[in-house]
Design an enzyme around this catalytic site. Structure first.
Site, PDB file in Angstrom:
ATOM      1  N   GLU A  16       1.036   8.880  10.859  1.00  0.00           N
ATOM      2  CA  GLU A  16       0.428   7.543  10.942  1.00  0.00           C
ATOM      3  C   GLU A  16       1.020   6.817  12.141  1.00  0.00           C
ATOM      4  OE1 GLU A  16       0.033   4.538   7.514  1.00  0.00           O
ATOM      5  OE2 GLU A  16       1.521   3.596   8.836  1.00  0.00           O
ATOM      6  N   THR A  47      -3.528   2.595  11.675  1.00  0.00           N
ATOM      7  CA  THR A  47      -3.604   1.475  10.732  1.00  0.00           C
ATOM      8  C   THR A  47      -4.490   0.354  11.294  1.00  0.00           C
ATOM      9  OG1 THR A  47      -1.696   0.291  11.585  1.00  0.00           O
ATOM     10  CG2 THR A  47      -1.261   1.952   9.900  1.00  0.00           C
ATOM     11  N   ARG A 107      -8.371  -1.638   0.220  1.00  0.00           N
ATOM     12  CA  ARG A 107      -8.668  -3.042  -0.032  1.00  0.00           C
ATOM     13  C   ARG A 107      -7.936  -3.926   0.975  1.00  0.00           C
ATOM     14  NH1 ARG A 107      -5.857  -6.332  -4.705  1.00  0.00           N
ATOM     15  NH2 ARG A 107      -4.263  -6.169  -3.082  1.00  0.00           N
ATOM     16  N   ASP A 109      -3.889  -5.862   1.743  1.00  0.00           N
ATOM     17  CA  ASP A 109      -3.048  -6.804   0.992  1.00  0.00           C
ATOM     18  C   ASP A 109      -3.668  -8.196   1.039  1.00  0.00           C
ATOM     19  OD1 ASP A 109      -0.980  -5.225  -0.005  1.00  0.00           O
ATOM     20  OD2 ASP A 109      -0.053  -5.131   1.986  1.00  0.00           O
ATOM     21  N   LYS A 163     -11.635   5.288  -7.764  1.00  0.00           N
ATOM     22  CA  LYS A 163     -11.804   5.514  -6.319  1.00  0.00           C
ATOM     23  C   LYS A 163     -12.284   6.942  -6.052  1.00  0.00           C
ATOM     24  CE  LYS A 163      -7.647   3.661  -4.828  1.00  0.00           C
ATOM     25  NZ  LYS A 163      -6.738   2.972  -3.894  1.00  0.00           N
TER      26      LYS A 163
HETATM   27  P1  FAD Z   1      -7.241  -0.950  -4.578  1.00  0.00           P
HETATM   28  O1  FAD Z   1      -7.432   0.492  -4.836  1.00  0.00           O
HETATM   29  O2  FAD Z   1      -8.455  -1.820  -4.581  1.00  0.00           O
HETATM   30  O3  FAD Z   1      -6.176  -1.491  -5.643  1.00  0.00           O
HETATM   31  C1  FAD Z   1      -5.633  -2.805  -5.531  1.00  0.00           C
HETATM   32  C2  FAD Z   1      -5.153  -3.253  -6.910  1.00  0.00           C
HETATM   33  O4  FAD Z   1      -6.287  -3.508  -7.748  1.00  0.00           O
HETATM   34  C3  FAD Z   1      -4.323  -2.207  -7.644  1.00  0.00           C
HETATM   35  O5  FAD Z   1      -3.354  -2.895  -8.412  1.00  0.00           O
HETATM   36  C4  FAD Z   1      -5.329  -1.516  -8.567  1.00  0.00           C
HETATM   37  O6  FAD Z   1      -4.697  -0.962  -9.708  1.00  0.00           O
HETATM   38  C5  FAD Z   1      -6.247  -2.681  -8.909  1.00  0.00           C
HETATM   39  N1  FAD Z   1      -7.646  -2.271  -9.145  1.00  0.00           N
HETATM   40  C6  FAD Z   1      -8.371  -1.396  -8.416  1.00  0.00           C
HETATM   41  N2  FAD Z   1      -9.619  -1.297  -8.916  1.00  0.00           N
HETATM   42  C7  FAD Z   1      -9.678  -2.124  -9.981  1.00  0.00           C
HETATM   43  C8  FAD Z   1     -10.691  -2.466 -10.932  1.00  0.00           C
HETATM   44  N3  FAD Z   1     -11.901  -1.931 -10.845  1.00  0.00           N
HETATM   45  N4  FAD Z   1     -10.385  -3.385 -11.897  1.00  0.00           N
HETATM   46  C9  FAD Z   1      -9.154  -3.942 -11.972  1.00  0.00           C
HETATM   47  N5  FAD Z   1      -8.152  -3.651 -11.097  1.00  0.00           N
HETATM   48  C10 FAD Z   1      -8.411  -2.765 -10.132  1.00  0.00           C
HETATM   49  N6  FAD Z   1      -3.011  -2.136   4.428  1.00  0.00           N
HETATM   50  C11 FAD Z   1      -3.568  -2.648   5.552  1.00  0.00           C
HETATM   51  O7  FAD Z   1      -3.834  -3.848   5.611  1.00  0.00           O
HETATM   52  N7  FAD Z   1      -3.838  -1.865   6.636  1.00  0.00           N
HETATM   53  C12 FAD Z   1      -3.604  -0.541   6.637  1.00  0.00           C
HETATM   54  O8  FAD Z   1      -3.863   0.135   7.628  1.00  0.00           O
HETATM   55  C13 FAD Z   1      -3.018   0.048   5.458  1.00  0.00           C
HETATM   56  N8  FAD Z   1      -2.764   1.383   5.383  1.00  0.00           N
HETATM   57  C14 FAD Z   1      -2.290   1.915   4.208  1.00  0.00           C
HETATM   58  C15 FAD Z   1      -2.094   3.306   4.120  1.00  0.00           C
HETATM   59  C16 FAD Z   1      -1.604   3.881   2.949  1.00  0.00           C
HETATM   60  C17 FAD Z   1      -1.435   5.386   2.862  1.00  0.00           C
HETATM   61  C18 FAD Z   1      -1.263   3.049   1.838  1.00  0.00           C
HETATM   62  C19 FAD Z   1      -0.690   3.652   0.584  1.00  0.00           C
HETATM   63  C20 FAD Z   1      -1.449   1.671   1.908  1.00  0.00           C
HETATM   64  C21 FAD Z   1      -1.969   1.099   3.089  1.00  0.00           C
HETATM   65  N9  FAD Z   1      -2.187  -0.279   3.206  1.00  0.00           N
HETATM   66  C22 FAD Z   1      -2.737  -0.817   4.352  1.00  0.00           C
HETATM   67  C23 FAD Z   1      -1.777  -1.187   2.109  1.00  0.00           C
HETATM   68  C24 FAD Z   1      -2.917  -1.462   1.113  1.00  0.00           C
HETATM   69  O9  FAD Z   1      -3.950  -2.170   1.753  1.00  0.00           O
HETATM   70  C25 FAD Z   1      -2.304  -2.287  -0.022  1.00  0.00           C
HETATM   71  O10 FAD Z   1      -1.421  -1.505  -0.763  1.00  0.00           O
HETATM   72  C26 FAD Z   1      -3.282  -3.036  -0.910  1.00  0.00           C
HETATM   73  O11 FAD Z   1      -2.549  -3.998  -1.668  1.00  0.00           O
HETATM   74  C27 FAD Z   1      -4.041  -2.166  -1.905  1.00  0.00           C
HETATM   75  O12 FAD Z   1      -4.987  -1.412  -1.280  1.00  0.00           O
HETATM   76  P2  FAD Z   1      -5.798  -0.282  -2.095  1.00  0.00           P
HETATM   77  O13 FAD Z   1      -6.808   0.251  -1.172  1.00  0.00           O
HETATM   78  O14 FAD Z   1      -4.896   0.660  -2.763  1.00  0.00           O
HETATM   79  O15 FAD Z   1      -6.515  -1.233  -3.203  1.00  0.00           O
END
Ligand code: FAD
Length: 287
Positions: A16, A47, A107, A109, A163
């Site tokens: 990354e 990212t 999603r 942060d 997902k």
């Molecule tokens: P989601 O999968 O949507 O989950 C978010 C929260 O909502 C979780 O607590 C989940 O349990 C909950 N949830 C999901 N679906 C539902 C539902 N249907 N009902 C109720 N609750 C639900 N961030 C950036 O801004 N830029 C980046 O480039 C970036 N790269 C990343 C790369 C990796 C490998 C990782 C692990 C994280 C990265 N992040 C990045 C951080 C990420 O955006 C955050 O961790 C964010 O808070 C969650 O994203 P997610 O896609 O996992 O969200």
């Protein structure tokens, strides 16, 4: 090429990188990519600042250059929380034109300085939307110790399954320092019927600031062995770097021995650290 096809052949090793900060030229990243290229990575992901980073257009530019100028498969991160459907449609068009076939659908942060747009609430909404509007390999994030907003690891696994059901072909974990969390998570995922490859995200910790940042941003356990090493060398930058690299190598060797699908190294744009790790583990990556 869609990266998910590679897992059938070998353990994947990927990197990354992040776009240079607002004040830096985007070109500085190309020195890093040039140095990473000699390690023959399976892909490099780029990212994207969900919090309205002024450099967000750089993600597409860099992912396109990695693919077209350096001949390495690239992955564009795409956090959706501050995007509308028409923003995403435009970006998918741009990815397609640039030959970028792999998207890490996120999603993002929640940033108190931005009111989220309403089109995508969760990453699963974005994954469904990408599936309906293009032919991409979709990767999703996962959390061996649970996502920091999640009420329980069981809830988190249910949401991860959403997902995968929506169309994620592979997963990359958040960083962790205790492999036992990863092994338990892998079992929970298998029990939940999540059968896509899971790459372990590993971050070599090479300075004290990194640890402080991680602890505030993610739910991550710092094991005693890790803390002892970091406390011992916190005022000796060179020793701290060597100890951090050694710790990451130790984690990776154990993960490969336990049949991990792949390693995704959070390089922090530091190709020298990536080189040291690669030298130590490259013979282990064979199928
Ligand atoms: P989601 O999968 O949507 O989950 C978010 C929260 O909502 C979780 O607590 C989940 O349990 C909950 N949830 C999901 N679906 C539902 C539902 N249907 N009902 C109720 N609750 C639900 N961030 C950036 O801004 N830029 C980046 O480039 C970036 N790269 C990343 C790369 C990796 C490998 C990782 C692990 C994280 C990265 N992040 C990045 C951080 C990420 O955006 C955050 O961790 C964010 O808070 C969650 O994203 P997610 O896609 O996992 O969200």
């Amino acid at each position: 090429m869609k990266i998910c096809d590679l897992f059938k052949r070998k353990s994947i090793f990927s990197f990354e990188v992040f776009p240079p900060k607002r004040t830096g030229s985007v070109n500085t990243i190309y020195d890093t990519v040039e140095k990473l290229k000699s390690l023959n990575p399976d892909f490099i992901s780029v990212t994207y600042g969900a919090g309205g980073s002024e450099n967000k257009d750089s993600t597409l530019k860099i992912a396109s250059a990695i693919k077209n100028n350096y001949g390495i498969e690239s992955v564009a991160h795409l956090p959706c929380i501050n995007l509308t459907k028409s923003d995403v449609l435009k970006m998918l068009e741009d990815f397609k034109s640039a030959g970028v076939k792999n998207i890490l659908a996120l999603r993002g942060d929640i940033n108190p300085n931005f009111t989220p747009k309403k089109d995508f609430k969760y990453a699963s909404d974005l994954i469904t939307f990408i599936r309906e509007n293009g032919d991409f390999n979709i990767i999703a994030a996962c959390y061996p110790e649970g996502h920091n907003e999640s009420p329980s690891i069981i809830e988190d696994i249910r949401n991860l399954k959403r997902k995968v059901d929506a169309g994620a072909n592979q997963l990359i974990t958040q960083l962790f320092f205790d492999n036992s969390y990863f092994y338990s998570f892998r079992e929970r995922a298998a029990i939940a019927g999540i059968n896509v490859p899971i790459q372990a995200g590993i971050m070599p910790v090479v300075n004290k600031k990194q640890i402080e940042r991680m602890v505030t941003l993610c739910r991550v356990n710092l094991p005693k062995k890790f803390l002892t090493i970091m406390q011992r060398y916190e005022n000796n930058p060179e020793a701290m770097r060597d100890a951090g690299v050694a710790y990451a190598i130790d984690q990776i060797v154990d993960l490969i021995a336990h049949g991990v699908d792949g390693i995704h190294l959070y390089t922090m744009n530091n190709p020298d650290i990536a080189h040291r790790i690669y030298e130590a583990i490259n013979t282990l990556l064979v199928a």
